[in-house]
Design an enzyme around this catalytic site. Structure first.
Site, PDB file in Angstrom:
ATOM      1  N   ASP A  25     -66.956  15.265  54.614  1.00  0.00           N
ATOM      2  CA  ASP A  25     -67.249  15.573  53.153  1.00  0.00           C
ATOM      3  C   ASP A  25     -67.660  13.795  52.538  1.00  0.00           C
ATOM      4  OD1 ASP A  25     -64.958  15.773  52.171  1.00  0.00           O
ATOM      5  OD2 ASP A  25     -65.571  17.442  50.636  1.00  0.00           O
TER       6      ASP A  25
ATOM      7  N   ASN B 150     -62.842  25.554  42.451  1.00  0.00           N
ATOM      8  CA  ASN B 150     -63.977  26.607  41.883  1.00  0.00           C
ATOM      9  C   ASN B 150     -64.409  26.715  43.287  1.00  0.00           C
ATOM     10  OD1 ASN B 150     -64.939  24.218  43.434  1.00  0.00           O
ATOM     11  ND2 ASN B 150     -67.025  24.421  41.552  1.00  0.00           N
TER      12      ASN B 150
ATOM     13  N   HIS C  37     -64.868  25.301  46.347  1.00  0.00           N
ATOM     14  CA  HIS C  37     -65.572  25.295  47.314  1.00  0.00           C
ATOM     15  C   HIS C  37     -64.977  24.711  48.514  1.00  0.00           C
ATOM     16  CE1 HIS C  37     -64.878  20.872  45.052  1.00  0.00           C
ATOM     17  NE2 HIS C  37     -63.847  20.908  46.158  1.00  0.00           N
TER      18      HIS C  37
ATOM     19  N   GLU D 290     -70.159  23.869  47.162  1.00  0.00           N
ATOM     20  CA  GLU D 290     -70.191  24.325  45.624  1.00  0.00           C
ATOM     21  C   GLU D 290     -70.202  25.918  45.600  1.00  0.00           C
ATOM     22  OE1 GLU D 290     -67.917  22.200  43.878  1.00  0.00           O
ATOM     23  OE2 GLU D 290     -69.324  20.413  42.833  1.00  0.00           O
TER      24      GLU D 290
HETATM   25  C1  GLP Z   1     -62.730  17.734  46.723  1.00  0.00           C
HETATM   26  C2  GLP Z   1     -63.398  17.655  48.454  1.00  0.00           C
HETATM   27  C3  GLP Z   1     -62.391  19.254  49.470  1.00  0.00           C
HETATM   28  C4  GLP Z   1     -61.074  19.059  49.212  1.00  0.00           C
HETATM   29  C5  GLP Z   1     -60.886  19.591  47.682  1.00  0.00           C
HETATM   30  C6  GLP Z   1     -59.494  19.894  47.184  1.00  0.00           C
HETATM   31  O1  GLP Z   1     -63.115  17.582  46.310  1.00  0.00           O
HETATM   32  N1  GLP Z   1     -64.677  17.193  48.488  1.00  0.00           N
HETATM   33  O2  GLP Z   1     -62.909  18.913  50.825  1.00  0.00           O
HETATM   34  O3  GLP Z   1     -60.755  20.561  50.013  1.00  0.00           O
HETATM   35  O4  GLP Z   1     -61.697  19.275  46.637  1.00  0.00           O
HETATM   36  O5  GLP Z   1     -59.044  18.185  46.866  1.00  0.00           O
HETATM   37  P1  GLP Z   1     -57.263  18.451  46.237  1.00  0.00           P
HETATM   38  O6  GLP Z   1     -56.414  19.017  48.304  1.00  0.00           O
HETATM   39  O7  GLP Z   1     -56.898  17.433  46.007  1.00  0.00           O
HETATM   40  O8  GLP Z   1     -56.738  19.767  45.817  1.00  0.00           O
END
Ligand code: GLP
Length: 260
Positions: free
Chosen positions: A82, A151, A153, A158
């Site tokens: 993404d 949240n 996702h 989302e």
């Molecule tokens: C981000 C990315 C995701 C990621 C998630 C968790 O927004 N879009 O691909 O897995 O949030 O992020 P983190 O590992 O920094 O908690």
């Protein structure tokens, strides 16, 4: 009845494998091992890997193995998961920039084998559909490694995202934009992203979800123990049954009530 609105019971599915390890480093090593297993099984296959802070340790371990000659990624197709619409790797908030810095560059991944999210396409909707076809044409994903957003996702699926969702343009929640702004000293985060869909990820032959830290313990419990629902998009990954392995450090697993 719309299963996405009502939530869904998964009693008939094989349970995902839940691996709880003590530390972030142990989680990272287990995730790296899963990647290595996948590319040894199919050295010309396709995988997707996440961004965010969680996978950084996994990338360190993978790069260590590549540099030591213990892993060969020379023919593996890497699909990005993404990124924000309009961002290029030279922009402040690019997710791809993190992937390049932590993995693609130090791991000397051939650029021709990297499939970037078409964030600057003139028609991003059509480009997202084309990206989905690219995955299909590469033979589908052997492995999808994903993180879990606060949240619930997955990638940028989302809340509201269903299990059939494919690669597409998505409006980001304010919560996710705030979460991500924190990584970039408050840089402004675009309102939209292109994300692989939950359905795209669910079609992978194996899925590994990695989660670390006490702040995610509540959403981990909701993801694994509450009825599957689009309110917590990660819960839909349970549809993969035992093709899904969830790797948690002790803190992220702290609120689980069911035996792992
Ligand atoms: C981000 C990315 C995701 C990621 C998630 C968790 O927004 N879009 O691909 O897995 O949030 O992020 P983190 O590992 O920094 O908690």
């Amino acid at each position: 009845m719309n299963v996405e609105d009502q939530g869904s019971d998964d009693q008939s599915l094989a349970a995902p494998k839940v691996t709880v390890v003590e530390t972030y480093d142990a989680m990272s090593i287990r995730a790296a091992d899963a990647v290595i297993e996948a590319i040894r099984a199919n050295p010309v296959g396709a995988i997707t890997v996440p961004t965010g802070s969680t996978p950084v340790g996994m990338y360190k371990e993978l790069v260590r193995k590549i540099v030591a000659g213990e892993a060969d990624f020379s023919q593996v197709q890497i699909f990005c998961l993404d990124d924000y619409l309009g961002q290029t790797p030279s922009d402040a908030a690019s997710l791809t920039k993190l992937l390049i810095r932590e993995f693609l560059e130090p791991g000397q991944i051939p650029d021709a084998n990297v499939h970037y999210i078409p964030t600057t396409a003139s028609d991003p909707h059509a480009a997202a559909e084309a990206y989905e076809r690219e995955i299909h044409e590469a033979g589908g994903l052997d492995l999808a490694v994903v993180g879990l957003g606060p949240n619930g996702h997955i990638a940028f699926n989302e809340p509201g995202s269903g299990p059939d969702a494919r690669t597409r343009v998505i409006d980001l929640t304010q919560e996710s934009r705030d979460q991500n702004a924190a990584y970039y000293d408050g840089a402004s985060i675009p309102e939209q992203a292109i994300t692989m869909g939950l359905g795209t990820i669910l079609a992978a032959r194996r899925i590994v979800m990695i989660v670390s830290g006490a702040a995610k313990a509540g959403i981990v419990r909701a993801t694994l123990e509450e009825p599957m629902s689009s309110n917590v998009p990660g819960s839909w990954l349970r549809l993969a049954g035992d093709r899904l392995e969830v790797v948690l450090d002790r803190d992220a697993a702290a609120e689980l009530t069911l035996p792992a």
